[in-house]
Design a protein around this motif. Structure first.
Motif, PDB file in Angstrom:
ATOM      1  N   ALA A  17       7.524   7.408   4.228  1.00  0.00           N
ATOM      2  CA  ALA A  17       7.014   6.186   3.997  1.00  0.00           C
ATOM      3  C   ALA A  17       7.570   4.960   4.930  1.00  0.00           C
ATOM      4  CB  ALA A  17       7.224   5.763   2.586  1.00  0.00           C
ATOM      5  N   VAL A  18       6.470   4.335   5.332  1.00  0.00           N
ATOM      6  CA  VAL A  18       6.843   3.363   6.344  1.00  0.00           C
ATOM      7  C   VAL A  18       6.387   1.884   5.772  1.00  0.00           C
ATOM      8  CG1 VAL A  18       6.656   5.060   8.279  1.00  0.00           C
ATOM      9  CG2 VAL A  18       4.720   3.560   7.806  1.00  0.00           C
TER      10      VAL A  18
ATOM     11  N   PRO B 191       0.779  -1.198  -0.011  1.00  0.00           N
ATOM     12  CA  PRO B 191      -0.039  -0.052  -0.003  1.00  0.00           C
ATOM     13  C   PRO B 191       0.932   1.342  -0.076  1.00  0.00           C
ATOM     14  CG  PRO B 191      -0.100  -1.101   2.079  1.00  0.00           C
ATOM     15  CD  PRO B 191       0.644  -2.027   1.203  1.00  0.00           C
ATOM     16  N   GLU B 192       2.031   1.135   0.605  1.00  0.00           N
ATOM     17  CA  GLU B 192       2.872   2.604   0.474  1.00  0.00           C
ATOM     18  C   GLU B 192       3.406   2.879  -0.813  1.00  0.00           C
ATOM     19  OE1 GLU B 192       3.692  -0.626   1.065  1.00  0.00           O
ATOM     20  OE2 GLU B 192       5.573  -0.603   2.427  1.00  0.00           O
ATOM     21  N   ILE B 193       3.461   1.817  -1.871  1.00  0.00           N
ATOM     22  CA  ILE B 193       3.819   2.111  -3.248  1.00  0.00           C
ATOM     23  C   ILE B 193       2.723   2.596  -3.870  1.00  0.00           C
ATOM     24  CG2 ILE B 193       4.431   0.876  -5.245  1.00  0.00           C
ATOM     25  CD1 ILE B 193       6.764   0.674  -3.446  1.00  0.00           C
ATOM     26  N   ALA B 194       1.831   1.899  -3.783  1.00  0.00           N
ATOM     27  CA  ALA B 194       0.168   2.283  -4.269  1.00  0.00           C
ATOM     28  C   ALA B 194      -0.063   3.880  -3.978  1.00  0.00           C
ATOM     29  CB  ALA B 194      -0.901   1.553  -3.916  1.00  0.00           C
ATOM     30  N   ALA B 195       0.088   4.216  -2.717  1.00  0.00           N
ATOM     31  CA  ALA B 195      -0.232   5.561  -2.165  1.00  0.00           C
ATOM     32  C   ALA B 195       0.848   6.567  -2.792  1.00  0.00           C
ATOM     33  CB  ALA B 195      -0.283   5.463  -0.681  1.00  0.00           C
TER      34      ALA B 195
ATOM     35  N   PRO C 251      10.733   6.547  -4.992  1.00  0.00           N
ATOM     36  CA  PRO C 251      11.854   6.116  -4.499  1.00  0.00           C
ATOM     37  C   PRO C 251      11.686   5.701  -2.637  1.00  0.00           C
ATOM     38  CG  PRO C 251      12.567   7.593  -6.065  1.00  0.00           C
ATOM     39  CD  PRO C 251      10.899   7.649  -5.835  1.00  0.00           C
ATOM     40  N   VAL C 252      11.182   6.593  -2.104  1.00  0.00           N
ATOM     41  CA  VAL C 252      10.965   6.672  -0.599  1.00  0.00           C
ATOM     42  C   VAL C 252      10.125   5.436  -0.300  1.00  0.00           C
ATOM     43  CG1 VAL C 252       9.059   8.186  -0.615  1.00  0.00           C
ATOM     44  CG2 VAL C 252      10.738   8.038   1.422  1.00  0.00           C
ATOM     45  N   ALA C 253       8.950   5.119  -1.043  1.00  0.00           N
ATOM     46  CA  ALA C 253       8.133   4.157  -0.754  1.00  0.00           C
ATOM     47  C   ALA C 253       8.781   2.850  -1.091  1.00  0.00           C
ATOM     48  CB  ALA C 253       6.774   4.268  -1.557  1.00  0.00           C
ATOM     49  N   ALA C 254       9.621   2.619  -2.072  1.00  0.00           N
ATOM     50  CA  ALA C 254      10.152   1.551  -2.386  1.00  0.00           C
ATOM     51  C   ALA C 254      11.371   1.124  -1.199  1.00  0.00           C
ATOM     52  CB  ALA C 254      11.134   1.739  -3.720  1.00  0.00           C
TER      53      ALA C 254
ATOM     54  N   PRO D  86      -0.600  -5.328   4.252  1.00  0.00           N
ATOM     55  CA  PRO D  86      -1.209  -4.053   4.265  1.00  0.00           C
ATOM     56  C   PRO D  86      -0.462  -3.194   5.420  1.00  0.00           C
ATOM     57  CG  PRO D  86      -2.214  -5.638   5.659  1.00  0.00           C
ATOM     58  CD  PRO D  86      -1.398  -6.550   4.945  1.00  0.00           C
ATOM     59  N   ALA D  87       0.384  -3.535   6.048  1.00  0.00           N
ATOM     60  CA  ALA D  87       1.159  -2.651   7.057  1.00  0.00           C
ATOM     61  C   ALA D  87       1.990  -1.718   6.520  1.00  0.00           C
ATOM     62  CB  ALA D  87       1.826  -3.674   8.048  1.00  0.00           C
ATOM     63  N   GLY D  88       1.875  -0.934   5.614  1.00  0.00           N
ATOM     64  CA  GLY D  88       2.552   0.018   4.878  1.00  0.00           C
ATOM     65  C   GLY D  88       1.934   1.192   4.649  1.00  0.00           C
ATOM     66  N   ALA D  89       2.489   2.493   4.719  1.00  0.00           N
ATOM     67  CA  ALA D  89       1.943   3.707   4.300  1.00  0.00           C
ATOM     68  C   ALA D  89       2.593   4.978   3.875  1.00  0.00           C
ATOM     69  CB  ALA D  89       0.935   4.236   5.778  1.00  0.00           C
ATOM     70  N   PHE D  90       2.195   5.645   3.255  1.00  0.00           N
ATOM     71  CA  PHE D  90       2.913   6.803   2.766  1.00  0.00           C
ATOM     72  C   PHE D  90       2.323   8.287   3.002  1.00  0.00           C
ATOM     73  CE2 PHE D  90       3.318   9.917  -0.869  1.00  0.00           C
ATOM     74  CZ  PHE D  90       4.760   9.933  -1.105  1.00  0.00           C
ATOM     75  N   GLU D  91       3.007   9.334   3.302  1.00  0.00           N
ATOM     76  CA  GLU D  91       2.269  10.550   3.740  1.00  0.00           C
ATOM     77  C   GLU D  91       3.427  11.554   3.196  1.00  0.00           C
ATOM     78  OE1 GLU D  91      -0.548  11.684   5.429  1.00  0.00           O
ATOM     79  OE2 GLU D  91      -1.186   9.570   5.722  1.00  0.00           O
ATOM     80  N   LYS D  92       2.647  12.616   2.717  1.00  0.00           N
ATOM     81  CA  LYS D  92       3.368  13.627   1.709  1.00  0.00           C
ATOM     82  C   LYS D  92       2.663  15.133   1.997  1.00  0.00           C
ATOM     83  CE  LYS D  92       3.837  15.031  -2.989  1.00  0.00           C
ATOM     84  NZ  LYS D  92       3.743  14.251  -4.564  1.00  0.00           N
ATOM     85  N   SER D  93       3.676  16.020   2.129  1.00  0.00           N
ATOM     86  CA  SER D  93       3.010  17.587   2.055  1.00  0.00           C
ATOM     87  C   SER D  93       3.887  17.808   0.865  1.00  0.00           C
ATOM     88  CB  SER D  93       4.144  18.087   3.362  1.00  0.00           C
ATOM     89  OG  SER D  93       3.571  19.355   2.987  1.00  0.00           O
ATOM     90  N   ALA D  94       3.023  18.381  -0.154  1.00  0.00           N
ATOM     91  CA  ALA D  94       3.671  18.809  -1.466  1.00  0.00           C
ATOM     92  C   ALA D  94       3.940  20.168  -1.791  1.00  0.00           C
ATOM     93  CB  ALA D  94       2.537  18.246  -2.506  1.00  0.00           C
ATOM     94  N   ASP D  95       4.734  20.446  -2.538  1.00  0.00           N
ATOM     95  CA  ASP D  95       5.025  21.986  -2.895  1.00  0.00           C
ATOM     96  C   ASP D  95       3.821  22.302  -3.838  1.00  0.00           C
ATOM     97  OD1 ASP D  95       7.528  23.939  -3.850  1.00  0.00           O
ATOM     98  OD2 ASP D  95       6.203  23.642  -5.243  1.00  0.00           O
ATOM     99  N   ARG D  96       3.255  23.306  -3.388  1.00  0.00           N
ATOM    100  CA  ARG D  96       1.988  23.543  -4.386  1.00  0.00           C
ATOM    101  C   ARG D  96       2.285  23.969  -5.681  1.00  0.00           C
ATOM    102  NH1 ARG D  96      -1.483  27.457  -0.054  1.00  0.00           N
ATOM    103  NH2 ARG D  96      -1.648  25.899   1.584  1.00  0.00           N
ATOM    104  N   ALA D  97       3.455  24.369  -6.046  1.00  0.00           N
ATOM    105  CA  ALA D  97       3.798  24.784  -7.514  1.00  0.00           C
ATOM    106  C   ALA D  97       3.989  23.671  -8.360  1.00  0.00           C
ATOM    107  CB  ALA D  97       4.641  25.804  -7.395  1.00  0.00           C
TER     108      ALA D  97
END
Length: 274
Positions: free
Chosen positions: A193-194, A92-96, A126-129, A173-184
């Motif tokens: 990613a964990v 799931p971290e890869i999909a996210a 890369p970070v999720a991988a 399923p014990a994986g996840a990804f969170e992101k704060s994106a540059d708006r531009a």
């Protein structure tokens, strides 16, 4: 406007593509083109020859190997990756991370291999991988090999080779990804990613650091948990401040805190789906 002149060829198979890449100094493989073409337009990249591999079916598809490893072809688009049932279930971290890339147009054209190979900018896969403990399968004129996602992020794709697949070990399923994106740009200002394993968490960050990195120090401090927000933030505060690279109006202290907040969210999400 393209600021460099180049030739273009569309090989009939992977072996021909590898021969062309090896035989022409300055040759570049063209897949989705979401990083390469903008760089050619601005002059950030140069190419004498573009080897178009977009039609090579042998580099597409998602399948499960006998040992449970998920094999994701390098030409699998980010949109396909984000929606594939096997990836959603087992990585799931890869999909996210794929789902977080850019906008629908970027995801429909951008490829798994291209996102992993992009240099000079933070990208999401890369970070999720790294958190998933994945490897990249490479092909060159002298055969095939594998490198860890962590090694690939550190050194890039070797000359005259292409990424043929992403190999993700069994994890559930014990994986996840969170992101704060540059708006531009939609590139990650910071992303985490964990993957929670029987040995503890695997944690990686990008955007806030010079490149996608696995944070073994944070992992060791958290151990088997509990993965409360306070514990995660304390683990991140113990990391050297120079690990986090200030930029785009942000300080190293802010980025270190943001990385901790995103990691805490990712761990909570991973635990909820474990």
């Amino acid at each position: 406007m393209i600021l460099t002149e180049f030739d273009y060829v569309r090989p009939v198979g992977l072996e021909e593509a590898l021969t062309l890449l090896a035989g022409t100094p300055g040759a570049r493989a063209l897949a989705g083109g979401q990083s390469l073409l903008p760089d050619l337009r601005t002059g950030a990249a140069r190419a004498r020859l573009l080897v178009d591999v977009r039609h090579l079916e042998e580099l597409r598809g998602v399948e499960t190997a006998p040992d449970g490893t998920l094999r994701i072809g390098a030409l699998t688009t980010l949109a396909e990756l984000a929606a594939h049932p096997l990836v959603l279930e087992r990585a799931p971290e890869i999909a996210a991370a794929a789902r977080a890339n850019g906008d629908p147009q970027v995801r429909n054209l951008g490829t798994t291999g291209g996102n992993l190979a992009a240099t000079g900018r933070a990208t999401d896969l890369p970070v999720a991988a790294i958190a998933a403990g994945a490897e990249a399968e490479l092909a060159g004129r002298h055969g095939r090999s594998t490198v860890t996602a962590e090694e690939l992020a550190a050194s890039g794709v070797p000359a005259e080779t292409v990424i043929t697949a992403l190999l993700v070990p069994p994890g559930g399923p014990a994986g996840a990804f969170e992101k704060s994106a540059d708006r531009a740009t939609r590139y990650p200002l910071c992303a985490s990613a964990v993957r929670i394993t029987t040995d503890g968490p695997r944690i990686a960050v990008t955007g806030a650091t010079a490149r996608a990195l696995r944070l073994r120090g944070v992992e060791d401090r958290l151990g088997a948990g509990p993965y409360t927000t306070d514990n995660v933030l304390a683990a991140f505060r113990a990391e050297p401040r120079e690990l986090f690279v200030p930029g785009r109006g942000t300080s190293a202290e802010y980025l270190g805190h943001l990385a901790g907040v995103l990691t805490a969210r990712a761990l909570a999400r991973a635990q909820a789906h474990a």
